[in-house]
Design an enzyme around this catalytic site. Structure first.
Site, PDB file in Angstrom:
ATOM      1  N   LYS A   7       1.017  -1.164   0.001  1.00 13.43           N
ATOM      2  CA  LYS A   7      -0.013   0.015  -0.055  1.00 13.43           C
ATOM      3  C   LYS A   7       0.795   1.285   0.033  1.00 13.43           C
ATOM      4  O   LYS A   7       1.692   1.445   0.978  1.00 13.43           O
ATOM      5  CB  LYS A   7      -1.042   0.158   1.288  1.00 13.43           C
TER       6      LYS A   7
HETATM    7  O1  G3P Z   1      -8.954   0.438   3.741  1.00 17.30           O
HETATM    8  C1  G3P Z   1      -9.120   1.881   4.391  1.00 17.30           C
HETATM    9  C2  G3P Z   1      -9.717   1.976   5.677  1.00 17.30           C
HETATM   10  O2  G3P Z   1      -9.101   1.142   6.417  1.00 17.30           O
HETATM   11  C3  G3P Z   1      -9.925   3.339   5.993  1.00 17.30           C
HETATM   12  O3  G3P Z   1     -11.161   3.168   6.937  1.00 17.30           O
HETATM   13  O4  G3P Z   1     -12.719   3.700   8.398  1.00 17.30           O
HETATM   14  O5  G3P Z   1     -10.397   4.330   8.541  1.00 17.30           O
HETATM   15  O6  G3P Z   1     -11.998   5.428   7.145  1.00 17.30           O
HETATM   16  P1  G3P Z   1     -11.699   4.366   7.691  1.00 17.30           P
END
Ligand code: G3P
Length: 219
Positions: free
Chosen positions: A88
């Site tokens: 990533k």
């Molecule tokens: O895959 C990306 C994800 O982990 C981000 O999610 O909930 O932190 O916006 P969030």
């Protein structure tokens, strides 16, 4: 549509992988910290649990450092699982340089923190294997997150771009349905949302009533 799980929690991954529905895993530094495990500990188990792309994120900011870090992560992964290794990379100009170099060296990349269709287009041009638009964070910010997925899918379809779209930052089951209706390649979903997807009160009520009636028949 492929379903990835968005967590570094090995207990959750193990349980949900046993349902037979997981095609891959995405992690990030926050999810890793939440798991309470080191990167090496997670690597040692995660590749046994799911046979599909597993995203692990770099934290360097300069392209050369990202490339070195990415290669270091791949080197920690047992040889037989390396084809599933996906690095990533954050969506920056330095990140694009790193993606270009890594893709030329056959290392899969997932460009993360994508918040616009232009960013997705640039990531694809650099050779990204995957791009991850963050839907929930856009919604949180007062912008319709799924709109950018629609734009990205249209653009990638227009030019037959091979980069796969991972709808990320999913907050609830409706996001998954919307992503699927737009033809997104992948949704990466937190475990608690996957658990919501399996449930419906009418399913539970139906089972209760069938079991009750079965008690009458079997006498
Ligand atoms: O895959 C990306 C994800 O982990 C981000 O999610 O909930 O932190 O916006 P969030």
């Amino acid at each position: 549509m492929k379903l990835f799980i968005d967590t570094a929690d090995l207990t959750q991954i193990k349980e949900l992988a046993s349902w037979g529905i997981l095609d891959g895993v995405t992690t990030n530094p926050t999810l890793l910290a939440r798991s309470g495990r080191s990167l090496q500990e997670v690597i040692d188990e995660i590749f046994h649990l799911v046979n599909g792309p597993i995203s692990l994120e770099v934290v360097s900011e300069k392209a050369e450092e990202m490339i070195t870090e990415a290669k270091g992560i791949v080197a920690k992964i047992p040889q037989k699982y390396r084809e599933n290794a996906t690095i990533k990379i954050p969506m920056t100009a330095e990140g694009l340089k790193a993606v270009k170099a890594l893709s030329q060296q056959g290392i899969k990349t997932n460009v993360t923190l994508v918040f616009s269709a232009n960013q997705a287009l640039l990531a694809a041009k650099a050779g990204a294997t995957f791009v991850s638009p963050f839907i929930g964070r856009l919604d949180d910010n007062g912008q319709e997150g799924m709109q950018i997925v629609e734009e990205i899918m249209e653009i990638f379809c227009n030019y037959d771009i091979k980069t796969e779209v991972i709808v990320a930052s999913i907050r609830h089951p409706i996001h998954v349905i919307q992503a699927a209706r737009l033809g997104a390649d992948i949704a990466t979903i937190p475990p608690e949302v996957i658990r919501k997807m399996v449930k419906h009160p009418l399913t539970d009520a139906g089972i209760t009533s069938f079991l009750k009636d079965w008690e009458k028949v079997k006498k």
